[in-house]
Design a protein around this motif. Structure first.
Motif, PDB file in Angstrom:
ATOM      1  N   GLY A 174       0.846  -1.181   0.000  1.00 41.77           N
ATOM      2  CA  GLY A 174       0.000   0.000   0.000  1.00 41.77           C
ATOM      3  C   GLY A 174       0.884   1.235   0.000  1.00 41.77           C
ATOM      4  O   GLY A 174       1.884   1.298   0.744  1.00 41.77           O
ATOM      5  N   ALA A 175       0.567   2.205  -0.829  1.00 41.99           N
ATOM      6  CA  ALA A 175       1.380   3.426  -0.912  1.00 41.99           C
ATOM      7  C   ALA A 175       1.438   4.147   0.435  1.00 41.99           C
ATOM      8  O   ALA A 175       2.417   4.820   0.739  1.00 41.99           O
ATOM      9  N   ASN A 176       0.404   3.984   1.248  1.00 38.78           N
ATOM     10  CA  ASN A 176       0.352   4.665   2.553  1.00 38.78           C
ATOM     11  C   ASN A 176       0.867   3.798   3.700  1.00 38.78           C
ATOM     12  O   ASN A 176       0.731   4.172   4.861  1.00 38.78           O
ATOM     13  N   ASP A 177       1.449   2.650   3.387  1.00 40.77           N
ATOM     14  CA  ASP A 177       2.008   1.779   4.425  1.00 40.77           C
ATOM     15  C   ASP A 177       3.362   2.352   4.823  1.00 40.77           C
ATOM     16  O   ASP A 177       4.316   2.333   4.040  1.00 40.77           O
ATOM     17  N   ARG A 178       3.446   2.869   6.026  1.00 41.52           N
ATOM     18  CA  ARG A 178       4.676   3.570   6.434  1.00 41.52           C
ATOM     19  C   ARG A 178       5.885   2.643   6.580  1.00 41.52           C
ATOM     20  O   ARG A 178       7.021   3.104   6.642  1.00 41.52           O
TER      21      ARG A 178
END
Length: 183
Positions: free
Chosen positions: A127-131
């Motif tokens: 996920g692009a927002n997975d830190r």
């Protein structure tokens, strides 16, 4: 004859993984599937099921136990679909000689610590927002392609639309790979 596909769970296992039904329904007609609950594979003490404690148990010896046990159980060439920590177990098992043709690892963020890749096709989704996803340099250093899914977090694999899209891609790729072997 159907190809063998093994599915490795995330750290929560399969007991309450209602989301897994989406994958089963789509993939079952095309593959001989075996399921590995990562928590059972690594013999976790489940007396405290908090995320932090589960994570610590995997990192502190659990992943290595899973790699060992998976290697004992799987002797033939397999395709692997693995979620989160399951992807790390499969990756490391591949480095130890597990015969994987294709590894589909979804949200396997601990891979960012790996310095080498297994000798198989690796298809990674984050996920692009997975830190905690690996940075671009990691992919470049290991010469890996990656798929960043916009506006998604770590557990994107629990969403039906992602499951549908990924399963269709797996079916298409594996069917084409099988057809190439015949021709």
């Amino acid at each position: 004859m159907k190809k063998r596909l093994i599915i490795l769970s995330d750290l929560w296992g399969f007991e309450e993984a209602v989301w897994m039904h989406s994958y089963q329904k789509i993939l079952n007609p095309y593959f001989e599937i075996e399921y590995f609950d990562s928590r059972k594979l690594v013999d976790l003490d489940l007396s405290d099921n908090s995320e932090g404690r589960l994570h610590a148990r995997f990192v502190n010896g659990g992943i290595d136990r899973g790699v060992y046990k998976l290697g004992l159980q799987e002797k033939e060439t397999i395709i692997v679909l693995a979620f989160s920590v399951g992807g790390v177990i499969a990756w490391k098992a591949g480095l130890k000689g597990l015969n994987i043709s294709t590894l589909y690892a979804i949200s396997s963020t601990r891979l960012r610590y790996e310095k080498e890749k297994p000798d198989c096709k690796c298809v990674l989704y984050f996920g692009a927002n997975d830190r905690y996803k690996p940075d671009a340099k990691w992919f470049q250093d290991l010469n890996l392609d990656f798929n960043l899914i916009e506006d998604k977090e770590h557990e994107m694999y629990r969403e039906d639309d992602f499951a549908e899209s990924l399963c269709q891609k797996i079916i298409k790729e594996q069917t084409e790979a099988g057809n190439q072997l015949i021709n």
